[in-house]
Design a protein around this motif. Structure first.
Motif, PDB file in Angstrom:
ATOM      1  N   ARG A  19      -2.175  -5.029  19.084  1.00 58.38           N
ATOM      2  CA  ARG A  19      -0.987  -4.577  19.835  1.00 58.38           C
ATOM      3  C   ARG A  19       0.068  -4.032  18.883  1.00 58.38           C
ATOM      4  O   ARG A  19       0.704  -3.016  19.170  1.00 58.38           O
ATOM      5  CB  ARG A  19      -0.408  -5.733  20.655  1.00 58.38           C
ATOM      6  N   THR A  20       0.234  -4.681  17.741  1.00 58.10           N
ATOM      7  CA  THR A  20       1.211  -4.209  16.764  1.00 58.10           C
ATOM      8  C   THR A  20       0.785  -2.863  16.198  1.00 58.10           C
ATOM      9  O   THR A  20       1.602  -1.954  16.041  1.00 58.10           O
ATOM     10  CB  THR A  20       1.378  -5.235  15.637  1.00 58.10           C
ATOM     11  N   ARG A  21      -0.496  -2.715  15.909  1.00 57.73           N
ATOM     12  CA  ARG A  21      -1.009  -1.441  15.402  1.00 57.73           C
ATOM     13  C   ARG A  21      -0.788  -0.330  16.434  1.00 57.73           C
ATOM     14  O   ARG A  21      -0.363   0.781  16.098  1.00 57.73           O
ATOM     15  CB  ARG A  21      -2.496  -1.591  15.072  1.00 57.73           C
ATOM     16  N   GLY A  58      14.041  17.004   7.857  1.00 59.96           N
ATOM     17  CA  GLY A  58      13.438  16.236   8.953  1.00 59.96           C
ATOM     18  C   GLY A  58      11.929  16.120   8.776  1.00 59.96           C
ATOM     19  O   GLY A  58      11.340  15.055   9.009  1.00 59.96           O
ATOM     20  N   ALA A  59      11.283  17.212   8.352  1.00 58.00           N
ATOM     21  CA  ALA A  59       9.845  17.183   8.103  1.00 58.00           C
ATOM     22  C   ALA A  59       9.512  16.248   6.942  1.00 58.00           C
ATOM     23  O   ALA A  59       8.528  15.501   6.993  1.00 58.00           O
ATOM     24  CB  ALA A  59       9.338  18.591   7.820  1.00 58.00           C
ATOM     25  N   LEU A  60      10.332  16.267   5.913  1.00 58.03           N
ATOM     26  CA  LEU A  60      10.122  15.384   4.768  1.00 58.03           C
ATOM     27  C   LEU A  60      10.259  13.911   5.175  1.00 58.03           C
ATOM     28  O   LEU A  60       9.431  13.068   4.799  1.00 58.03           O
ATOM     29  CB  LEU A  60      11.114  15.713   3.653  1.00 58.03           C
ATOM     30  N   VAL A  61      11.261  13.625   5.970  1.00 50.16           N
ATOM     31  CA  VAL A  61      11.462  12.251   6.436  1.00 50.16           C
ATOM     32  C   VAL A  61      10.334  11.846   7.385  1.00 50.16           C
ATOM     33  O   VAL A  61       9.892  10.704   7.395  1.00 50.16           O
ATOM     34  CB  VAL A  61      12.853  12.107   7.101  1.00 50.16           C
ATOM     35  N   TRP A  62       9.843  12.796   8.177  1.00 49.93           N
ATOM     36  CA  TRP A  62       8.706  12.529   9.072  1.00 49.93           C
ATOM     37  C   TRP A  62       7.482  12.107   8.257  1.00 49.93           C
ATOM     38  O   TRP A  62       6.812  11.136   8.608  1.00 49.93           O
ATOM     39  CB  TRP A  62       8.418  13.776   9.910  1.00 49.93           C
ATOM     40  N   VAL A  63       7.214  12.812   7.165  1.00 50.62           N
ATOM     41  CA  VAL A  63       6.076  12.460   6.308  1.00 50.62           C
ATOM     42  C   VAL A  63       6.285  11.068   5.700  1.00 50.62           C
ATOM     43  O   VAL A  63       5.345  10.265   5.631  1.00 50.62           O
ATOM     44  CB  VAL A  63       5.872  13.524   5.209  1.00 50.62           C
ATOM     45  N   ALA A  64       7.499  10.766   5.295  1.00 50.60           N
ATOM     46  CA  ALA A  64       7.786   9.431   4.747  1.00 50.60           C
ATOM     47  C   ALA A  64       7.545   8.352   5.793  1.00 50.60           C
ATOM     48  O   ALA A  64       6.963   7.302   5.501  1.00 50.60           O
ATOM     49  CB  ALA A  64       9.224   9.373   4.235  1.00 50.60           C
ATOM     50  N   PHE A  65       7.961   8.613   7.037  1.00 49.99           N
ATOM     51  CA  PHE A  65       7.739   7.635   8.105  1.00 49.99           C
ATOM     52  C   PHE A  65       6.245   7.461   8.370  1.00 49.99           C
ATOM     53  O   PHE A  65       5.775   6.335   8.577  1.00 49.99           O
ATOM     54  CB  PHE A  65       8.465   8.051   9.382  1.00 49.99           C
ATOM     55  N   LEU A  66       5.490   8.562   8.369  1.00 52.27           N
ATOM     56  CA  LEU A  66       4.040   8.461   8.562  1.00 52.27           C
ATOM     57  C   LEU A  66       3.407   7.610   7.475  1.00 52.27           C
ATOM     58  O   LEU A  66       2.496   6.820   7.737  1.00 52.27           O
ATOM     59  CB  LEU A  66       3.401   9.847   8.566  1.00 52.27           C
ATOM     60  N   TRP A  67       3.895   7.753   6.250  1.00 54.07           N
ATOM     61  CA  TRP A  67       3.364   6.967   5.141  1.00 54.07           C
ATOM     62  C   TRP A  67       3.632   5.479   5.352  1.00 54.07           C
ATOM     63  O   TRP A  67       2.734   4.650   5.184  1.00 54.07           O
ATOM     64  CB  TRP A  67       3.969   7.465   3.834  1.00 54.07           C
ATOM     65  N   VAL A  68       4.861   5.141   5.735  1.00 54.72           N
ATOM     66  CA  VAL A  68       5.221   3.735   5.971  1.00 54.72           C
ATOM     67  C   VAL A  68       4.372   3.171   7.117  1.00 54.72           C
ATOM     68  O   VAL A  68       3.820   2.072   7.021  1.00 54.72           O
ATOM     69  CB  VAL A  68       6.722   3.586   6.292  1.00 54.72           C
ATOM     70  N   ALA A  69       4.257   3.935   8.208  1.00 58.14           N
ATOM     71  CA  ALA A  69       3.491   3.466   9.367  1.00 58.14           C
ATOM     72  C   ALA A  69       2.013   3.305   9.027  1.00 58.14           C
ATOM     73  O   ALA A  69       1.383   2.316   9.427  1.00 58.14           O
ATOM     74  CB  ALA A  69       3.667   4.436  10.533  1.00 58.14           C
ATOM     75  N   HIS A  70       1.468   4.243   8.287  1.00 55.45           N
ATOM     76  CA  HIS A  70       0.054   4.155   7.916  1.00 55.45           C
ATOM     77  C   HIS A  70      -0.207   2.922   7.057  1.00 55.45           C
ATOM     78  O   HIS A  70      -1.189   2.200   7.278  1.00 55.45           O
ATOM     79  CB  HIS A  70      -0.383   5.421   7.178  1.00 55.45           C
ATOM     80  N   ARG A  71       0.657   2.696   6.087  1.00 59.38           N
ATOM     81  CA  ARG A  71       0.487   1.510   5.233  1.00 59.38           C
ATOM     82  C   ARG A  71       0.531   0.229   6.059  1.00 59.38           C
ATOM     83  O   ARG A  71      -0.212  -0.707   5.818  1.00 59.38           O
ATOM     84  CB  ARG A  71       1.541   1.481   4.136  1.00 59.38           C
ATOM     85  N   ARG A  72       1.428   0.186   7.053  1.00 59.59           N
ATOM     86  CA  ARG A  72       1.532  -1.018   7.886  1.00 59.59           C
ATOM     87  C   ARG A  72       0.288  -1.187   8.749  1.00 59.59           C
ATOM     88  O   ARG A  72      -0.221  -2.293   8.905  1.00 59.59           O
ATOM     89  CB  ARG A  72       2.793  -0.951   8.755  1.00 59.59           C
ATOM     90  N   MET A  73      -0.202  -0.085   9.317  1.00 51.45           N
ATOM     91  CA  MET A  73      -1.397  -0.184  10.158  1.00 51.45           C
ATOM     92  C   MET A  73      -2.613  -0.615   9.343  1.00 51.45           C
ATOM     93  O   MET A  73      -3.433  -1.402   9.819  1.00 51.45           O
ATOM     94  CB  MET A  73      -1.661   1.143  10.863  1.00 51.45           C
ATOM     95  N   VAL A  74      -2.722  -0.141   8.121  1.00 48.85           N
ATOM     96  CA  VAL A  74      -3.821  -0.569   7.250  1.00 48.85           C
ATOM     97  C   VAL A  74      -3.666  -2.048   6.904  1.00 48.85           C
ATOM     98  O   VAL A  74      -4.647  -2.797   6.894  1.00 48.85           O
ATOM     99  CB  VAL A  74      -3.872   0.302   5.973  1.00 48.85           C
ATOM    100  N   ALA A  75      -2.447  -2.493   6.654  1.00 49.06           N
ATOM    101  CA  ALA A  75      -2.212  -3.907   6.322  1.00 49.06           C
ATOM    102  C   ALA A  75      -2.573  -4.819   7.485  1.00 49.06           C
ATOM    103  O   ALA A  75      -2.957  -5.970   7.283  1.00 49.06           O
ATOM    104  CB  ALA A  75      -0.750  -4.116   5.922  1.00 49.06           C
ATOM    105  N   LEU A  76      -2.472  -4.323   8.702  1.00 45.71           N
ATOM    106  CA  LEU A  76      -2.796  -5.137   9.870  1.00 45.71           C
ATOM    107  C   LEU A  76      -4.298  -5.312  10.071  1.00 45.71           C
ATOM    108  O   LEU A  76      -4.720  -6.100  10.912  1.00 45.71           O
ATOM    109  CB  LEU A  76      -2.170  -4.536  11.130  1.00 45.71           C
TER     110      LEU A  76
END
Length: 107
Positions: A19-21, A58-76
């Motif tokens: 659910r968190t993922r 905005g695009a640069l920050v979007w890529v940074a957010f994708l990186w943070v989210a991807h790392r969290r989903m992998v950690a889960l």
């Protein structure tokens, strides 16, 4: 409700990590839609240097957010996922606030 598991006991994988993922994926999709709409506003209206810079940031920050989210989903995906690190949480919040600021600059 049952008693809490003993410390050191194997964690029941259950559906909570899934659910968190999924919540991270929904948030990433929403973030993407907002970033695309902000970029579209730059293209459809009179193109200004400030608008282009805001869209690029905005695009640069979007890529940074994708990186943070991807790392969290992998950690889960681990058997015992760790709590969200403070730095990752702060980075996600900063990305969202920056996207809102860039959206305002574009409009």
């Amino acid at each position: 409700m049952g008693s809490p598991p003993a410390p050191g006991a194997a964690r029941d994988p259950g559906l909570q990590p899934e659910r968190t993922r999924l919540a991270w994926r929904r948030t990433t999709l929403t973030y993407t839609v907002v970033a695309v709409l902000a970029g579209r506003a730059v293209v459809r209206d009179d193109v200004t240097a400030a608008g282009v810079v805001a869209a690029a940031l905005g695009a640069l920050v979007w890529v940074a957010f994708l990186w943070v989210a991807h790392r969290r989903m992998v950690a889960l995906d681990t058997a015992r996922p760790r709590a969200l690190p403070v730095r990752a949480g702060v980075a996600a919040v900063v990305c969202v606030v920056c996207l809102a600021a860039f959206g305002v600059a574009v409009l």
